[in-house]
Design a protein around this motif. Structure first.
Motif, PDB file in Angstrom:
ATOM      1  N   GLN A   1      44.536 -45.067 -89.174  1.00 26.75           N
ATOM      2  CA  GLN A   1      44.569 -45.167 -87.817  1.00 26.75           C
ATOM      3  C   GLN A   1      44.112 -46.665 -87.874  1.00 26.75           C
ATOM      4  N   TYR A   2      43.275 -47.242 -88.951  1.00 26.02           N
ATOM      5  CA  TYR A   2      42.998 -48.697 -88.820  1.00 26.02           C
ATOM      6  C   TYR A   2      44.412 -49.641 -88.926  1.00 26.02           C
ATOM      7  N   LEU A   3      45.104 -49.151 -89.848  1.00 26.93           N
ATOM      8  CA  LEU A   3      46.229 -49.952 -90.415  1.00 26.93           C
ATOM      9  C   LEU A   3      47.331 -49.908 -88.934  1.00 26.93           C
ATOM     10  N   THR A   4      47.414 -48.819 -88.262  1.00 28.15           N
ATOM     11  CA  THR A   4      48.018 -48.698 -87.084  1.00 28.15           C
ATOM     12  C   THR A   4      47.394 -49.706 -85.989  1.00 28.15           C
ATOM     13  N   TYR A   5      46.210 -49.668 -85.666  1.00 28.85           N
ATOM     14  CA  TYR A   5      45.529 -50.560 -84.736  1.00 28.85           C
ATOM     15  C   TYR A   5      45.856 -52.016 -85.156  1.00 28.85           C
ATOM     16  N   MET A   6      45.551 -52.390 -86.139  1.00 29.69           N
ATOM     17  CA  MET A   6      45.651 -53.738 -86.634  1.00 29.69           C
ATOM     18  C   MET A   6      47.283 -54.293 -86.244  1.00 29.69           C
ATOM     19  N   GLY A   7      48.038 -53.285 -86.796  1.00 29.58           N
ATOM     20  CA  GLY A   7      49.601 -53.642 -86.641  1.00 29.58           C
ATOM     21  C   GLY A   7      49.961 -53.920 -85.058  1.00 29.58           C
ATOM     22  N   ASP A   8      49.247 -52.993 -84.221  1.00 28.58           N
ATOM     23  CA  ASP A   8      49.567 -53.215 -82.733  1.00 28.58           C
ATOM     24  C   ASP A   8      48.762 -54.467 -82.436  1.00 28.58           C
ATOM     25  N   LEU A   9      47.602 -54.825 -83.058  1.00 28.04           N
ATOM     26  CA  LEU A   9      46.933 -55.959 -82.410  1.00 28.04           C
ATOM     27  C   LEU A   9      47.499 -57.258 -82.676  1.00 28.04           C
ATOM     28  N   VAL A  10      48.325 -57.307 -83.877  1.00 24.71           N
ATOM     29  CA  VAL A  10      48.979 -58.671 -84.174  1.00 24.71           C
ATOM     30  C   VAL A  10      49.830 -58.854 -83.191  1.00 24.71           C
ATOM     31  N   HIS A  11      50.487 -57.722 -82.297  1.00 24.73           N
ATOM     32  CA  HIS A  11      51.691 -57.906 -81.535  1.00 24.73           C
ATOM     33  C   HIS A  11      50.817 -58.083 -80.240  1.00 24.73           C
ATOM     34  N   GLY A  12      49.518 -58.143 -80.076  1.00 27.86           N
ATOM     35  CA  GLY A  12      48.992 -58.352 -78.828  1.00 27.86           C
ATOM     36  C   GLY A  12      48.656 -57.055 -78.101  1.00 27.86           C
ATOM     37  N   ASP A  13      48.938 -55.960 -78.709  1.00 25.72           N
ATOM     38  CA  ASP A  13      48.820 -54.645 -78.092  1.00 25.72           C
ATOM     39  C   ASP A  13      47.479 -54.165 -78.377  1.00 25.72           C
ATOM     40  N   LEU A  14      46.728 -54.014 -77.463  1.00 26.25           N
ATOM     41  CA  LEU A  14      45.390 -53.357 -77.545  1.00 26.25           C
ATOM     42  C   LEU A  14      45.207 -51.876 -77.171  1.00 26.25           C
ATOM     43  N   GLY A  15      46.536 -51.192 -77.017  1.00 31.51           N
ATOM     44  CA  GLY A  15      46.548 -50.000 -76.950  1.00 31.51           C
ATOM     45  C   GLY A  15      46.171 -49.461 -75.584  1.00 31.51           C
ATOM     46  N   ASP A  16      46.240 -47.993 -75.410  1.00 34.92           N
ATOM     47  CA  ASP A  16      45.794 -47.343 -74.099  1.00 34.92           C
ATOM     48  C   ASP A  16      44.275 -46.829 -74.147  1.00 34.92           C
ATOM     49  N   SER A  17      43.767 -46.791 -73.000  1.00 37.03           N
ATOM     50  CA  SER A  17      42.580 -46.347 -72.565  1.00 37.03           C
ATOM     51  C   SER A  17      42.573 -44.878 -72.932  1.00 37.03           C
ATOM     52  N   LEU A  18      41.894 -44.352 -73.439  1.00 34.32           N
ATOM     53  CA  LEU A  18      41.849 -42.767 -73.663  1.00 34.32           C
ATOM     54  C   LEU A  18      41.078 -42.059 -72.453  1.00 34.32           C
ATOM     55  N   LYS A  19      40.240 -42.822 -71.685  1.00 36.29           N
ATOM     56  CA  LYS A  19      39.461 -42.456 -70.571  1.00 36.29           C
ATOM     57  C   LYS A  19      40.326 -42.446 -69.157  1.00 36.29           C
ATOM     58  N   LYS A  20      40.872 -43.906 -69.010  1.00 37.99           N
ATOM     59  CA  LYS A  20      41.478 -44.270 -67.874  1.00 37.99           C
ATOM     60  C   LYS A  20      42.862 -43.810 -68.129  1.00 37.99           C
ATOM     61  N   ARG A  21      43.679 -42.760 -67.726  1.00 39.30           N
ATOM     62  CA  ARG A  21      44.713 -42.271 -68.003  1.00 39.30           C
ATOM     63  C   ARG A  21      45.576 -43.419 -67.345  1.00 39.30           C
TER      64      ARG A  21
ATOM     65  N   ALA B   1      37.851 -63.329 -86.303  1.00 44.66           N
ATOM     66  CA  ALA B   1      38.202 -62.199 -85.428  1.00 44.66           C
ATOM     67  C   ALA B   1      38.612 -61.216 -86.114  1.00 44.66           C
ATOM     68  N   PHE B   2      39.470 -61.259 -87.278  1.00 45.34           N
ATOM     69  CA  PHE B   2      39.818 -60.145 -88.077  1.00 45.34           C
ATOM     70  C   PHE B   2      38.707 -59.122 -88.799  1.00 45.34           C
ATOM     71  N   ILE B   3      37.666 -60.190 -89.186  1.00 49.79           N
ATOM     72  CA  ILE B   3      36.382 -59.503 -89.758  1.00 49.79           C
ATOM     73  C   ILE B   3      35.755 -58.677 -88.659  1.00 49.79           C
ATOM     74  N   VAL B   4      35.441 -59.319 -87.507  1.00 44.27           N
ATOM     75  CA  VAL B   4      34.743 -58.536 -86.351  1.00 44.27           C
ATOM     76  C   VAL B   4      35.530 -57.407 -86.024  1.00 44.27           C
ATOM     77  N   ALA B   5      37.015 -57.505 -86.009  1.00 44.46           N
ATOM     78  CA  ALA B   5      37.715 -56.236 -85.468  1.00 44.46           C
ATOM     79  C   ALA B   5      37.364 -55.249 -86.538  1.00 44.46           C
ATOM     80  N   THR B   6      37.634 -55.528 -87.924  1.00 44.23           N
ATOM     81  CA  THR B   6      37.605 -54.430 -88.908  1.00 44.23           C
ATOM     82  C   THR B   6      36.221 -53.977 -88.816  1.00 44.23           C
ATOM     83  N   LEU B   7      35.180 -54.591 -88.699  1.00 45.97           N
ATOM     84  CA  LEU B   7      33.653 -54.105 -88.734  1.00 45.97           C
ATOM     85  C   LEU B   7      33.528 -53.288 -87.584  1.00 45.97           C
TER      86      LEU B   7
END
Lengths: 305, 326
Positions: A62-82, A16-22
């Protein structure tokens, strides 16, 4: 057994980690950005938006920030659906696709397996030939064609079934048929060839000598020995059916995850692309582990180590 | 002893050849009878139709034509179109297969393999009774109770063949077709299993059709022996009569091929070596099936098939030239 499962889960996390990175880097290689299409965005406003979502920072950061959030189960906010988090979108859309996909899966299994068994038992007879011709056609016909044909016949011409949405039970009929067509035919063919192999085995003759009826010979002795390839196929199939088909969801206007996924790609909604991809990948990885564990229950000769 | 348990008349088993109208004449007119309580040995080289004969008698493959009478009941008669339901006969007639590896369902425990036969014929009163019967059967063939929960792949070849025998015995049969039951086993195990067959026969009063390609094994266990060649029975007699007073040239060559342990005797004994190969059962020779390899063959053999008839009491043979031979 426990050791095996732990090992498989660790491998699964690595995958899963490799998939996310790629996905993260490939996605950013594609030209364009989430805020380019919007009308009359001043350079200042665009910079402000990019700064808000951290898109102005170097890619690796950006990648490090994203992966950091991902570890905590946070997939972030949608950019389009405010105002929607990716987690929230998956939570609301996944059940729609999962229900549809789950039904299609059951249809494919309970239709494909008996059809394959019958074809094998009636090898080279008329029934077998009919099943082969139809299952080959079912595999060859793309889903956009079968969906539009179904819709043309049952909605436009006969007016029997609703052509969009999932508002009532009968609106499931056409999307389920369209979704189940390919896997049903594939399972039937898989089952047939694996069954033919088993029917020729000596222990089938032993069963006959005991006095086992033909029905039990096929559906008890032979099926248990022949089902393994179908189980292998069904694991990843369940994952892909339940996470939604873009084409079918688009044609029948179904608010599912598949619809959302492709929408995210065209609009460069980075967190939503990442979220849905990781969700799909994780699902497939889990199903593969489940299939491997099922093997040991179906075939006593397989020992998990 | 004299009553016939099984009578087979002119049994034929032809298999279609894929992509042509020809047929493989695997069994081509075999007539034999087996007396109650005896062991009938059936020998012949690979591909001569012994196994098919056994399976056709059990109707595991549906015969092409002929007549099979079991214990006075017609179970198959192509002429009068009698095709009896085999289920009741599966309790009386059983078969032990040649390959102990492939003939057991790999997904079932040994207990279930043996118990399934009990289930089908409803041969127990309670679960406990079923369990006890399975254990009893396993112990009878030299296995033990803890083996019941294991799967076939956990056993050796000899043990698996014992499972196959326990399975056949489960329904308390009267008649067992033993289809080369020891040819897949090590020589050291073969003797054990053959002895077990004999012990079981004494205890349970079984009748055997014992199929093998090894004449010495068959001679050891059989009361009477039939010799097959290319789908035909060429000679049938009591074992000693057949070994010491064989009439058919094919039987003689088989007997001469039995290895002799004493090297002095072996050196002095003459082997009859047949020339040529076994003809194809798709295109069998006209007349006598053995004529292409027989040193005594002449025009008569090519034009007319010899009749399988009783030459001396209980000794049947199919040959035109018995006078030349003896």
């Amino acid at each position: 057994m426990a050791k095996y499962i732990v090992k498989r889960i660790l491998f699964g996390i690595a995958t899963a980690f490799i998939v996310a990175t790629l996905t993260f880097f490939i996605m950013n290689l594609v030209p364009g950005g989430p805020f380019l299409s919007e009308k009359a965005v001043t350079p200042a406003a665009q910079e402000a938006l990019e700064a808000k979502y951290g898109l102005d920072k170097p890619l690796f950061q950006q990648y490090l920030t994203y992966m950091g959030d991902l570890v905590h189960g946070d997939l972030g906010d949608s950019l389009k659906k405010r105002g929607f988090t990716v987690n929230r979108i998956i939570e609301t859309k996944f059940p729609v696709s999962a229900k549809l996909g789950g039904i299609a899966m059951l249809v494919a299994f309970f239709l494909g397996v008996p059809l394959g068994c019958i074809a094998a038992y009636k090898r080279s007879k008329l029934v077998d030939n009919i099943i082969i011709v139809f299952s080959t056609a079912g595999i060859a016909i793309p889903s956009f064609l079968s969906s539009t044909l179904l819709m043309y016949i049952f909605s436009t011409k006969l007016g029997l079934l609703p052509s969009l949405g999932l508002s009532e039970p009968k609106s499931y009929i056409m999307p389920v048929i369209a979704l189940a067509l390919y896997p049903t035919c594939y399972i039937a063919r898989l089952m047939r060839s694996s069954m033919l192999d088993v029917i020729g085995q000596d222990y089938m003759r032993t069963a006959r000598a005991k006095g086992v009826s033909t029905f039990l010979m096929i559906f008890k002795h032979a099926l248990r020995n022949a089902i393994l390839p179908v189980v292998t196929y069904m694991g990843p199939l369940l994952a892909s059916l339940m996470t939604g088909s873009f084409i079918i969801e688009k044609i029948f206007t179904i608010p599912g995850l598949g619809h959302e996924f492709v929408g995210a790609i065209t609009s460069r909604d980075y967190p939503l692309i990442m979220g849905t991809t990781i969700f799909l990948a994780t699902f497939i990885i889990i199903m593969n582990v489940v299939v491997d564990i099922l093997y040991a229950f179906i075939d006593p000769r397989i020992k998990l180590k | 002893m004299s009553e016939n348990l099984l009578e087979v008349t002119d049994l034929k088993q032809h298999f279609p050849v894929a992509g042509s109208k020809k047929v493989v004449r695997a069994v081509d007119g075999v007539s034999l009878f087996i007396k109650k309580g005896e062991t009938f040995g059936l020998v012949g080289e690979s591909g001569c139709g012994k196994t098919t004969t056994g399976r056709s008698i059990m109707r595991l493959v549906e015969p092409t034509s002929g007549k099979i009478v079991y214990d006075g009941n017609v179970i198959y008669d192509s002429e009068n179109k009698v095709y009896a339901d085999m289920l009741p006969y599966r309790r009386k007639m059983q078969i032990v297969f040649q390959d102990p590896y492939a003939s057991l369902d790999p997904r079932m425990t040994v207990g279930d393999i043996v118990g399934e036969a009990l289930d089908i014929h409803k041969l127990y009163e309670s679960k406990q009774d079923r369990h006890d019967k399975i254990i009893g059967l396993l112990e009878r063939v030299g296995l033990n109770s803890e083996h019941a929960n294991r799967y076939p792949h956990e056993f050796s070849g000899g043990q698996r063949q014992r499972v196959g025998i326990a399975r056949a015995l489960a329904v308390n049969p009267e008649f067992i077709v033993c289809d080369e039951p020891v040819s897949a086993l090590d020589v050291s195990i073969q003797a054990q299993v053959v002895n077990m067959f004999e012990d079981l026969q004494d205890e349970l009063g079984l009748t055997y059709l014992f199929i093998a390609h090894d004449l010495s094994v068959v001679n050891h266990i059989s009361d009477r022996i039939g010799v097959m060649y290319l789908g035909h029975l060429v000679e049938m007699a009591d074992s000693d009569e057949l070994i010491f007073h064989s009439m058919h040239p094919y039987t003689r060559s088989l007997i001469s091929a039995i290895p002799i342990a004493d090297p002095k005797v072996a050196r002095e004994s003459k082997r009859i070596i047949l020339s040529g190969d076994v003809p194809s059962p798709v295109d069998p020779p006209s007349g006598c099936p053995f004529r292409t390899r027989c040193p005594y063959a002449d025009e008569l053999c090519a034009s007319k098939a010899p009749e399988f008839k009783e030459e001396t009491p209980g000794h049947y043979v199919a040959c035109h030239h018995l006078d030349k031979l003896n």
